[in-house]
Design a protein around this motif. Structure first.
Motif, short mmCIF file in Angstrom:
data_model
loop_
_atom_site.label_atom_id
_atom_site.label_comp_id
_atom_site.label_asym_id
_atom_site.label_seq_id
_atom_site.Cartn_x
_atom_site.Cartn_y
_atom_site.Cartn_z
N MET A 294 0.75 -1.46 -0.41
CA MET A 294 -0.19 -0.04 -0.03
C MET A 294 1.08 1.60 0.07
N LEU A 295 0.35 2.13 -0.65
CA LEU A 295 1.50 3.38 -0.80
C LEU A 295 1.27 4.89 -0.07
N VAL A 296 -0.07 4.93 -0.26
CA VAL A 296 -0.37 5.76 0.43
C VAL A 296 -1.17 4.67 2.08
N ARG A 297 -0.23 5.01 3.21
CA ARG A 297 0.29 4.53 4.58
C ARG A 297 -1.44 5.35 5.24
N ASN A 298 -0.77 6.70 6.07
CA ASN A 298 -1.67 7.26 6.99
C ASN A 298 -1.41 8.87 6.48
N TYR A 299 -2.29 9.46 6.57
CA TYR A 299 -2.26 10.74 6.09
C TYR A 299 -3.62 11.55 7.29
N HIS A 300 -2.86 13.25 7.52
CA HIS A 300 -3.54 13.82 9.12
C HIS A 300 -4.16 14.83 7.78
N LEU A 301 -5.92 14.20 7.68
CA LEU A 301 -6.94 15.14 6.88
C LEU A 301 -6.97 16.57 7.62
N GLU A 302 -6.95 17.84 6.32
CA GLU A 302 -7.50 18.66 7.27
C GLU A 302 -8.34 19.70 6.20
N VAL A 303 -10.03 20.04 7.16
CA VAL A 303 -10.90 20.77 5.87
C VAL A 303 -11.08 22.14 6.62
N PHE A 304 -11.22 23.06 5.07
CA PHE A 304 -10.66 24.14 5.32
C PHE A 304 -11.78 25.20 4.20
N ALA A 305 -11.65 26.18 4.78
CA ALA A 305 -13.21 27.20 4.27
C ALA A 305 -12.07 27.57 2.76
N PRO A 306 -12.78 27.47 1.27
CA PRO A 306 -11.39 27.98 0.45
C PRO A 306 -10.47 29.59 0.72
N PRO A 307 -9.90 30.18 0.64
CA PRO A 307 -9.04 30.41 0.92
C PRO A 307 -9.39 31.90 0.06
N CYS A 308 -9.67 31.90 -1.05
CA CYS A 308 -9.94 32.26 -1.96
C CYS A 308 -11.92 33.29 -1.80
N ASN A 309 -12.32 31.79 -1.13
CA ASN A 309 -13.92 32.45 -0.65
C ASN A 309 -14.09 32.05 0.75
N PRO A 310 -13.60 32.88 1.87
CA PRO A 310 -14.13 32.14 3.36
C PRO A 310 -15.59 31.74 3.25
N GLY A 311 -16.09 33.05 2.85
CA GLY A 311 -18.09 32.91 3.14
C GLY A 311 -18.36 31.46 2.82
N ALA A 312 -17.69 30.96 1.59
CA ALA A 312 -18.87 30.04 1.20
C ALA A 312 -19.28 28.71 1.60
N GLU A 313 -20.68 27.53 1.26
CA GLU A 313 -20.40 26.84 2.15
C GLU A 313 -20.53 25.69 1.49
N ARG A 314 -18.53 25.74 0.64
CA ARG A 314 -18.39 24.61 0.60
C ARG A 314 -17.00 24.47 1.44
N TRP A 315 -16.08 23.72 1.26
CA TRP A 315 -15.06 22.97 1.72
C TRP A 315 -13.88 22.83 0.51
N CYS A 316 -11.91 22.80 1.23
CA CYS A 316 -11.70 22.25 0.50
C CYS A 316 -10.84 20.90 1.26
N ALA A 317 -10.07 19.88 1.06
CA ALA A 317 -9.68 19.13 1.86
C ALA A 317 -8.14 18.70 1.67
N ARG A 318 -7.63 18.55 2.69
CA ARG A 318 -6.32 18.65 1.98
C ARG A 318 -5.34 17.36 3.15
N ALA A 319 -4.48 16.42 2.78
CA ALA A 319 -4.51 15.61 2.94
C ALA A 319 -2.24 15.66 3.30
N ALA A 320 -2.18 15.90 4.20
CA ALA A 320 -0.99 15.30 4.65
C ALA A 320 -0.02 14.40 4.45
N LEU A 321 0.31 13.52 3.49
CA LEU A 321 1.34 12.63 3.33
C LEU A 321 2.45 12.19 4.56
N ASP A 322 1.60 10.78 4.90
CA ASP A 322 3.69 10.52 5.67
C ASP A 322 4.55 10.29 4.95
N ASN A 323 4.03 9.20 3.59
CA ASN A 323 5.53 9.09 2.68
C ASN A 323 5.68 10.40 1.13
#
Ligand code: SF4
Length: 175
Positions: free
Chosen positions: A1-30
């Protein structure tokens, strides 16, 4: 398995902080950079920048970007959707890596389809049969992978056969 562990962060789009949609970023261990040319080969609408080591594509209304240490997904309704979509992308990456011996890697950068070029090959009647308000909206959504060509029923009449064949060829070349 290539992707084993990740840390998920969910945040409002920086260009549109009031939006009711979200962005997600997974920081990968490897570092998963080696899989990018294989993903580029199997994801037929992906755009790959080999020098910058970033692969992006559209799927289900989301823009997905994969870098060696990060996966990012846009346009999510909530945190549950972020987790679900991230697991879907991680699954795709891991399956691709498992089968990499059967895949010819590609560092090619595909050209994006241009909305006006697609629009010119639609019937251009704005009939709304496809559920979209205009043919241009349909063209935008077709490029984004949010609608299927078959949803434009008028295009599949004999009167539009030439345009349909050209559009199919254009989509085949781009996907
Ligand atoms: S069905 Fe086809 S012709 Fe009608 S609005 Fe949609 S894209 Fe345009």
């Amino acid at each position: 398995m290539l992707v084993r562990n990740y840390h998920l962060e969910v945040f409002a789009p920086p260009c549109n902080p009031g939006a009711e949609r979200w962005c997600a970023r997974a920081a990968l261990d490897n570092d998963i950079g080696d899989v990018l040319p294989y993903l580029n080969a199997v994801i037929r609408n992906a755009i790959y920048n080999h020098a910058a080591r970033v692969l992006t594509w559209r799927m289900g209304g989301h823009t997905i970007a994969v870098r060696p240490r990060e996966i990012a997904i846009s346009n999510l309704v909530d945190k549950d959707a972020a987790e679900t979509e991230m697991q879907r992308v991680v699954g795709l990456i891991n399956r691709t890596w498992e089968h990499c011996a059967e895949i010819t890697p590609s560092t090619e950068t595909r050209q994006r389809l241009k909305p006006m070029e697609v629009y010119k090959l639609l019937p251009a009647t704005n009939c709304t049969v496809c559920g979209q308000p205009t043919c241009f909206t349909f063209a935008l959504k077709l490029i984004a992978g949010e609608v299927e060509l078959e949803q434009c029923a008028p295009l599949f009449t004999e009167a539009h056969r030439v345009k349909r064949d050209k559009l199919n060829a254009m989509l085949e070349a781009a996907l």
